[in-house]
Every structure is written in C-alpha cells, then in structure tokens.
Write an enzyme that holds these catalytic residues in place. Structure first.
Site, PDB file in Angstrom:
ATOM      1  N   CYS A 171       0.826  -1.215   0.000  1.00 20.94           N
ATOM      2  CA  CYS A 171       0.000   0.000   0.000  1.00 20.94           C
ATOM      3  C   CYS A 171       0.855   1.259   0.000  1.00 20.94           C
ATOM      4  CB  CYS A 171      -0.966  -0.013   1.178  1.00 20.94           C
ATOM      5  SG  CYS A 171      -0.166  -0.292   2.749  1.00 20.94           S
TER       6      CYS A 171
ATOM      7  N   GLU B 159      -1.694   1.520  12.574  1.00 20.42           N
ATOM      8  CA  GLU B 159      -1.407   0.097  12.755  1.00 20.42           C
ATOM      9  C   GLU B 159      -0.045  -0.092  13.412  1.00 20.42           C
ATOM     10  OE1 GLU B 159      -4.415  -1.906  11.933  1.00 20.42           O
ATOM     11  OE2 GLU B 159      -3.179  -2.975  10.489  1.00 20.42           O
TER      12      GLU B 159
HETATM   13  P1  NAD Z   1     -10.695  -6.205  -3.283  1.00 19.04           P
HETATM   14  O1  NAD Z   1     -10.985  -4.769  -3.120  1.00 19.04           O
HETATM   15  O2  NAD Z   1     -11.778  -7.107  -3.724  1.00 19.04           O
HETATM   16  O3  NAD Z   1     -10.156  -6.837  -1.921  1.00 19.04           O
HETATM   17  C1  NAD Z   1      -9.194  -6.231  -1.106  1.00 19.04           C
HETATM   18  C2  NAD Z   1      -9.243  -6.969   0.240  1.00 19.04           C
HETATM   19  O4  NAD Z   1     -10.498  -6.726   0.858  1.00 19.04           O
HETATM   20  C3  NAD Z   1      -9.159  -8.490   0.128  1.00 19.04           C
HETATM   21  O5  NAD Z   1      -8.401  -8.962   1.211  1.00 19.04           O
HETATM   22  C4  NAD Z   1     -10.602  -8.970   0.225  1.00 19.04           C
HETATM   23  O6  NAD Z   1     -10.719 -10.247   0.800  1.00 19.04           O
HETATM   24  C5  NAD Z   1     -11.190  -7.944   1.139  1.00 19.04           C
HETATM   25  N1  NAD Z   1     -12.596  -7.693   0.907  1.00 19.04           N
HETATM   26  C6  NAD Z   1     -13.208  -7.448  -0.277  1.00 19.04           C
HETATM   27  N2  NAD Z   1     -14.519  -7.207  -0.087  1.00 19.04           N
HETATM   28  C7  NAD Z   1     -14.742  -7.327   1.248  1.00 19.04           C
HETATM   29  C8  NAD Z   1     -15.894  -7.181   2.078  1.00 19.04           C
HETATM   30  N3  NAD Z   1     -17.082  -6.838   1.577  1.00 19.04           N
HETATM   31  N4  NAD Z   1     -15.750  -7.383   3.402  1.00 19.04           N
HETATM   32  C9  NAD Z   1     -14.546  -7.694   3.945  1.00 19.04           C
HETATM   33  N5  NAD Z   1     -13.431  -7.826   3.222  1.00 19.04           N
HETATM   34  C10 NAD Z   1     -13.530  -7.636   1.886  1.00 19.04           C
HETATM   35  O7  NAD Z   1      -9.510  -6.293  -4.293  1.00 19.04           O
HETATM   36  P2  NAD Z   1      -8.310  -7.269  -4.546  1.00 19.04           P
HETATM   37  O8  NAD Z   1      -8.317  -7.609  -5.975  1.00 19.04           O
HETATM   38  O9  NAD Z   1      -8.189  -8.396  -3.570  1.00 19.04           O
HETATM   39  O10 NAD Z   1      -7.138  -6.261  -4.255  1.00 19.04           O
HETATM   40  C11 NAD Z   1      -7.020  -5.149  -5.128  1.00 19.04           C
HETATM   41  C12 NAD Z   1      -6.934  -3.848  -4.447  1.00 19.04           C
HETATM   42  O11 NAD Z   1      -7.076  -3.924  -3.048  1.00 19.04           O
HETATM   43  C13 NAD Z   1      -5.559  -3.276  -4.666  1.00 19.04           C
HETATM   44  O12 NAD Z   1      -5.542  -2.539  -5.850  1.00 19.04           O
HETATM   45  C14 NAD Z   1      -5.346  -2.430  -3.477  1.00 19.04           C
HETATM   46  O13 NAD Z   1      -5.891  -1.142  -3.735  1.00 19.04           O
HETATM   47  C15 NAD Z   1      -6.177  -3.041  -2.417  1.00 19.04           C
HETATM   48  N6  NAD Z   1      -5.385  -3.766  -1.402  1.00 19.04           N
HETATM   49  C16 NAD Z   1      -4.779  -3.009  -0.456  1.00 19.04           C
HETATM   50  C17 NAD Z   1      -4.015  -3.631   0.510  1.00 19.04           C
HETATM   51  C18 NAD Z   1      -3.321  -2.812   1.553  1.00 19.04           C
HETATM   52  O14 NAD Z   1      -2.319  -3.264   2.090  1.00 19.04           O
HETATM   53  N7  NAD Z   1      -3.845  -1.631   1.913  1.00 19.04           N
HETATM   54  C19 NAD Z   1      -3.869  -5.010   0.486  1.00 19.04           C
HETATM   55  C20 NAD Z   1      -4.513  -5.756  -0.494  1.00 19.04           C
HETATM   56  C21 NAD Z   1      -5.288  -5.111  -1.449  1.00 19.04           C
END
Ligand code: NAD
Length: 480
Positions: free
Chosen positions: A283, A460
């Site tokens: 991130c 965090e």
């Molecule tokens: P996503 O937005 O679907 O998911 C991101 C995370 O959120 C995943 O761990 C997923 O399990 C969780 N999630 C999704 N919908 C949820 C819900 N309704 N309730 C609870 N948890 C939920 O996208 P993705 O394809 O997995 O990841 C892509 C984007 O997510 C990245 O482009 C990035 O912006 C973001 N991301 C950020 C971090 C971080 O460290 N801040 C980590 C992983 C992903």
C-alpha cells in the site's frame, strides 16, 4: 508440501459447517496447491460466542501474564519462520527471503505490542474539591473483527492480533482466502503459546457475507480492515450504522519527489528496491515518480537500468528478487494500466507485459517503467498495486506539491533532496500520513502506520495503534 487450511474456532481447528471450501493457487504456476474451508453462519456464531466468553476472562488476565504468553508466541514464530516462509511463498509468490523476514518481523511486532501494553497507564487527575479522586483507566474495547488481505499474510494479521490481545481484547480474524496457510500458522503459534480458547478465532469465506454479519453483530465492538479504499468505505459505513470503533488501513498512490540536488544513485537504488518489493503489491509503494527537470533524463536512464536488472522468477529460486503477482486480477490490472497509458501517449521504456511471453504460466509481470505519462492516464489516478512505475517531470517545488496532493489518497510520500529547506517544506505540505526523506523508513512496528484522506484512519503501529483498542473510563470517587 502445502497444508489445507481449516477454521480455528474456540481453540480447535475444524472444517466449515456447510462443507464449502475454495482452492488456493500457486501464483508462480497457476496450479491448485490446496484449499481453504469456508465458514457457515453457525461457524460465525460459534466464533462470536467464543470471543465473547473469552473476552470476559482475557480482559482480567494481568497484563504481565498476557505479555509472557505473547513473548512465547513470538519465540515460536521466530523458530518456525523458515517453514512458514516457504508456505507463504507457495501461496503468495514473494521471494522466500522476504517471506521468512516477514514472519521474523511478525515476531518483533508481537513482542513490541506485548511490552508496550505494560505501559498503558491510566492517570489520576487532581480534583477541584477535597477528598475526590478522579481516575482515568484504559479498558479494552471488546471482541474485535479484523479483516486482512493477501499481500502480507503475516504482517497484516499480526499487527491487528497483537495490539488487540496485548490490551485485553479478543479477536475474530477473517483471513485472506488466497493466502490462508501462513496466516493459519500465525494463529497456531498463539495457540501453542497457551492462548485461552476463544481469544483468537480464524475464519475464511465470502468476505462480504462475513463482514456484514460480524460488523453488525452486538458482540463485536471494534472493526479493523486493511484493503482497498472502495471496500474500506463500505465497511466503515456498516460500522457507522452500528456505532463500532474502526481502524481503516486502505489504498495509497504515494508520490515521490526527486529534486535536482538529490543523491541520484542512492535515490535510484532505494526506489528500485522499494518499488519492486513484493512485486509492487504494497500500500505504501512509491507510485507517482515526480522528477525535477535538471535530473529527469539521468534519473529515467538509471532507473530503467535498475528495473531491467531485477531478477524475476519463482520465489523459491534463491536468486529471485521479484516473484509473480499474487493473483490473476493484478496481472490483468497491470496490462490494462499499461495499455491505457500507451493509448494516452506514455512511452514504455522497459517491461510492459509478462517477461516470459504472454501465454507462459504464472502471474508474472516485468518491472515496467513508463515515461511522460499524462495526468489523465488511469495509472496516475488509480492505485496500481503492481510493478509499474509512471514518471513525470516537474520544474518547481510548488508544481510538484500540487501534483502530489492532487489525489484523494494520503498514505505515504517520499522526498529525495540534499536541501533541508526542500525537505522541511515538502514534509510540512504533503498531505500524507507518513513521509520519508532520502530513504525508505516506514512499516516499523514502533512507528505510527496509517493514512489520511481516502487512505483511511487510525494507526497500525506505534503507541497510537493501542489507542484504537481501548476506551478511557473516567471514575470520580468521593472518599467517605
Ligand atoms: P478487493 O478490493 O476485492 O479486496 C481487497 C481486500 O479486501 C481483500 O483482502 C478482500 O478479501 C477484502 N474484501 C473485499 N470485499 C470485502 C468485504 N465486503 N468485506 C470484507 N473484506 C472484503 O480487491 P483485490 O483484488 O483483492 O485487491 C485489489 C486492491 O485492493 C488493490 O488494488 C489495493 O488497492 C487493495 N489492497 C490493499 C491492501 C493494503 O495493504 N492496503 C492489500 C490488499 C489489497
């Protein structure tokens, strides 16, 4: 080689009640290597009942006992780091050395929060009247629902678990379905260290189903989420409807300001290392590279040379510096971002697609550098979360600051300059929660970690992280 993952509820591993599971893929080969159990509504109810019951005892467990137990968990995590790192590389793709280091840093985090909780003092406030004692005491907020993603399966989970347990909260962790086994190994070290049943529960399943149920449930008093801004806003809205405490660690689009007077070689080295770490799925990854005109050409040339030197391959190969992306969504997203930038007249200086040919197995994507990227290109606006670097030129500091603050994101920012005046001005004016000058020095457990604006709120790391897990109770007492 790679274990299947079950749910951990009330101190026992179990299959999901509905018998559902999903496959776990190795991102380096695209092969299914195992599966992860999905929680049914009954499983969630059992986890809630266990977290609620355990909280009543755990909150009254002396902090010194909690500290000793957490120290044991940290020692076990350190002992098992090599084994856990291998599992993480298989499911997530990162180079083995990075995976092992993540487990080891996880042990540091457990110890740090365990120690810090021993200094969570209250205070005695002098009264305006005689014989009145006014006390302020920190109390754990209660059972926590924590949601963690797949990019750092240990690091994202360990911070939430450690701070919660250290201050006396219990936890239901919804771990990452794509990288469940290393997260499960983390939970196992707490169980083996003697954590009481129910104090830490681990579930997996359909994220939206689990989050909507847990967030609304009266047992849960606090939500902590790491993931995308879009999902974070949705979960914060749900939490608001139920008046729950929230920590949100969301996406970023970190600007990097490289001034004419920077130490060019050092900037190129540090930025190449930090950009391509975990294939850019971080991130706080440096993202919008803004380079002052006087060194623009030299920076671009040097950075492209560094990007070409990055050894991409399976994380299990000892000489690999960058593994595959963690899932096919990220690879597709990188291709779309590059195609969009090229259509808007950006130049691809290196990379641009899979290094092994478009049809080769694995979610590999070459370190990619784009120059002269217009502001309306998607990559200048949407978080890339991958190894693609857009570079733009600037002339004045004000121009760079205005571009750096243009987006709604506000997680991290980076500055490279020998001028104290530049460093101070940028550190003061960048709208981000974290700023590093001339090096990459964030993500350390003793420091606050978090963003502002659309990147979320709450920390965090550091003592600030503890604040999110305690209520401060006021007791005013007349001495009869
Ligand atoms: P996503 O937005 O679907 O998911 C991101 C995370 O959120 C995943 O761990 C997923 O399990 C969780 N999630 C999704 N919908 C949820 C819900 N309704 N309730 C609870 N948890 C939920 O996208 P993705 O394809 O997995 O990841 C892509 C984007 O997510 C990245 O482009 C990035 O912006 C973001 N991301 C950020 C971090 C971080 O460290 N801040 C980590 C992983 C992903």
């Amino acid at each position: 080689m790679y274990p299947d993952t079950q749910l951990f509820i009330d101190g026992a591993w179990c299959a999901g009640g509905g018998g559902k599971s999903s496959a776990v893929l190795n991102p380096a080969t695209e092969e299914a290597i195992g599966c992860v159990a999905h929680a049914s509504r009954d499983d969630l109810d059992r986890a809630l009942a266990a977290a609620d019951r355990a909280f009543r005892a755990w909150r009254r467990t002396p902090v010194f006992e909690r500290y000793k137990l957490m120290r044991r968990a940290a020692a076990l995590l350190r002992e098992r780091a090599a084994e856990i790192g291998r599992v993480m590389t298989l499911e997530q793709g990162k180079p083995l050395a990075e995976a092992i280091a993540e487990a080891e840093r996880g042990a540091d985090a457990i110890e740090w929060f365990a120690e810090e909780a021993r200094h969570a003092f209250g205070r005695l406030v002098p009264s305006k009247a005689p014989e009145i004692y006014q006390m302020v005491t920190p109390e754990p907020v209660g059972p926590v629902a924590a949601f963690t993603p797949w990019n750092f399966p240990i690091n994202q989970a360990v911070r939430k678990i450690s701070v919660a347990l250290a201050v006396g909260c219990t936890v239901i962790l919804k771990g990452p379905e794509e990288t469940p086994a290393s997260c499960a190994a983390l939970v196992q070290v707490f169980a083996d260290a003697g954590l009481p049943d129910g104090a830490l529960n681990l579930v997996f399943g359909v994220p939206a189903d689990i989050s909507s149920y847990l967030i609304a449930h009266p047992v849960i008093r606090k939500i902590s989420f790491t993931g995308s801004t879009a999902v974070g806003k949705h979960l914060a809205m749900l939490a608001g409807q139920h008046m729950k405490r929230v920590t949100m660690e969301l996406g970023g689009h970190s600007p990097v300001l490289i001034f004419d007077d920077a130490d060019l070689d050092a900037a190129i080295n540090v930025l190449a290392q930090s950009k391509f770490r975990n294939a850019g799925q971080v991130c706080t990854s440096p993202t919008r590279f803004l380079v002052q005109s006087g060194i623009y050409d030299a920076f671009v040339e040097g950075f492209v040379a560094q990007a070409r030197r990055v050894k991409v391959g399976s994380g299990l190969q000892p000489d690999t510096q960058m593994g595959p992306l963690a899932n096919v969504r990220r690879k597709d997203a990188m291709r779309a971002l590059v195609a969009d930038a090229v259509a808007k007249k950006a130049r691809v200086l290196t990379g641009g697609d899979s290094p092994n040919g478009a049809d080769a197995p694995g979610y590999f994507f070459a370190p990619t550098v784009l120059a002269d990227v217009p502001l309306d290109a998607s990559i200048m606006n949407d978080e890339p979360f991958g190894p693609v670097v857009p570079i733009r030129r600037f002339d004045t500091r004000d121009e760079a600051l205005s571009e750096a603050n243009r987006l709604a994101y506000g997680l991290a920012g980076y500055v490279y300059t020998r001028s104290a005046a530049n460093a101070a001005r940028v550190a003061a004016d960048l709208e981000t929660g974290m700023i590093c000058v001339n090096h990459h020095g964030l993500g350390l457990v003793e420091l606050p970690f978090g963003g502002i604006k659309d990147s979320g709120y709450g920390s965090e790391g550091g003592i600030e992280a503890m604040e999110n897990y305690v209520n401060h109770k006021m007791v005013s007492m007349l001495n009869l």
